[in-house]
Design an enzyme around this catalytic site. Structure first.
Site, PDB file in Angstrom:
ATOM      1  CE  LYS A 199     -19.321   2.519 -78.665  1.00 16.22           C
ATOM      2  NZ  LYS A 199     -18.163   2.956 -77.884  1.00 16.22           N
ATOM      3  N   GLY A 379      -8.855  -0.513 -92.574  1.00 16.98           N
ATOM      4  CA  GLY A 379      -8.701   0.942 -92.416  1.00 16.98           C
ATOM      5  C   GLY A 379      -8.739   1.688 -93.739  1.00 16.98           C
TER       6      GLY A 379
END
Ligand code: ADP
Ligand code: MG
Length: 398
Positions: A199, A379
């Site tokens: 996405k 992350g």
């Protein structure tokens, strides 16, 4: 000279107590460590400090105990596996602060290695509480941060301690920072970035940062569909964030203004069902039928992208080009990864890749070892790709 101190700057540490922040957050199946990659990454720093005669006190978190003591999240479970990886004795100390821990640490001899209990058993860890920082700092004379993967968090053991004790980057941290600096800090141009994955919305800041930094932005995966749709292409049933059309157009405009060439696929592999080995078609992006999904970049586009990489000196890669977990939609990712790996081995390309699925895809292609550097720090790697300053890294700066 790098902008942070490393173990080369640490001096005589014989008999000194060194608190070393590592990433020991390994996956477990019952009592068994199923993947010791992180332990192997931690080993060089631990062994080097022990060889120099330090008392090595390892700090780490394990799971998300949220400030409670939980037996199932005790780092005692990792002690055996670390012992196996190091081939040395490893002691366990059942707290990372407090009098009991101080007494146990006082018994350790130069060269000893101990894992201290899960830092997240204390609420102060995630709050970067000065009281916890002070209590942990009492256990050590020096602090070494070797956990890049936790450096995007300003926690007591990742950031606070760097201000309380003389602070150094460990070998794994040093390797990561050096590689990332080479790739996006002061890279050799031309620089290409591959951004793929599911996405656009999960990587907006990455895309915005990269258009200002790189010469070629290669967009693949599901996110390419959103860009194609923004350019008026009918992507059928493909994964696509139609509501982000304006955002995608703005990114394309920003790329234009920054002289960054954006590469979107012009041929694609489509299917009517998303499963392994369904009937597929390879078509021009303008020929996707209303009931079809784009699941991979096509071979003609992949070949052209390979030529782009041949003219580049630096590559940073996050996100697969297609739905690589489901064959045959791994073809573009595997092919482009092999091209990048071969160029790296020839010495013409510095290649840095990161991201959970990206690392899995490079392993699947059998080329992770042929890239210049592969970051396993999910992350933290993404925040670095967004151009953010990581608090754990900033705290190490000279
Ligand atoms: P990373 O973990 O490396 O940052 P992401 O999590 O952003 O990567 O993206 C990986 C996911 O994107 C994979 O599960 C992959 O199947 C999916 N994906 C890639 N291309 C497509 C596509 N065309 N359609 C649907 N999913 C896709
Ligand atoms: Mg992912």
């Amino acid at each position: 000279m790098s902008s942070f101190k490393t173990l080369d700057d640490i001096g005589d540490i014989r008999g000194k107590r060194v608190l070393v922040r590592e990433d020991l957050n390994v996956p477990m199946d019952g009592a068994r460590v199923t993947d010791d990659t992180r332990l192997r990454a931690a080993a060089p720093t631990i062994a080097e400090l022990a060889d120099k005669g330090a008392i090595v006190l390892i700090l780490a978190h394990f799971g998300r105990p949220k400030g409670e003591r939980r037996a199932d999240m005790s780092l005692a479970q990792v002690t055996h596996a670390l012992r196996d990886v190091l081939g040395r004795e490893v002691t366990f100390v059942d707290d990372c602060q407090g009098e009991g821990a101080e007494q146990m640490v006082a018994l350790l001899k130069p060269g000893a290695i101990a894992i201290l209990e899960n830092t997240r058993f204390h609420k102060g860890e995630e709050k970067n509480d000065p009281a916890l920082v002070a209590a942990m700092a009492k256990l050590g004379d020096l602090y070494v941060n070797d956990a890049f993967s936790a450096a995007h968090r300003a926690h007591a053991s990742t950031e606070g301690l760097a201000h309380a004790l003389p602070a150094y980057a460990g070998r794994a941290m040093e390797a990561e920072l050096t590689a990332l600096e080479k790739a996006l800090g002061k890279p050799e141009h031309p620089v290409a970035a591959v951004v793929g994955g599911a996405k656009v919305s999960s990587k907006l800041d990455v895309l915005r940062h990269l258009v200002a930094k790189v010469d070629h932005l290669i967009i693949g995966g599901g996110m390419a569909n959103t860009f194609l749709a923004a350019r008026g292409v009918d992507v059928g049933k493909s994964l696509c964030e139609h509501d982000l059309a304006d955002t995608a157009s703005a990114i394309l405009d920003a790329a234009d203004a920054a002289n960054c060439t954006v590469h979107l696929p012009y041929d694609v592999v489509v299917a009517k069902e998303f499963r392994a080995d369904p009937p597929t078609r390879t078509v021009n992006v303008h020929e996707v039928a209303a009931d079809e999904m784009i699941l991979d970049v096509g071979p003609a586009a992949v070949e052209a992208l390979g030529d782009v990489l041949k003219n580049c000196r630096t590559l940073v890669w996050n996100g697969p080009m297609g739905a690589f977990e489901t064959p045959p939609f791994d073809a573009a990712t595997v092919s482009l990864a092999r091209t990048a790996a071969a160029l790296t081995q020839d010495g013409s390309l510095v290649s840095v890749a990161g991201g959970g699925d990206t690392v899995a895809a490079l392993n699947q292609a059998g080329v992770a070892g042929d890239f210049s550097f592969v970051s396993t720090a999910g992350g933290a790697f993404l925040e670095w790709m967004e151009g953010k300053t990581l608090p754990g890294v900033a705290a190490l700066e000279r």
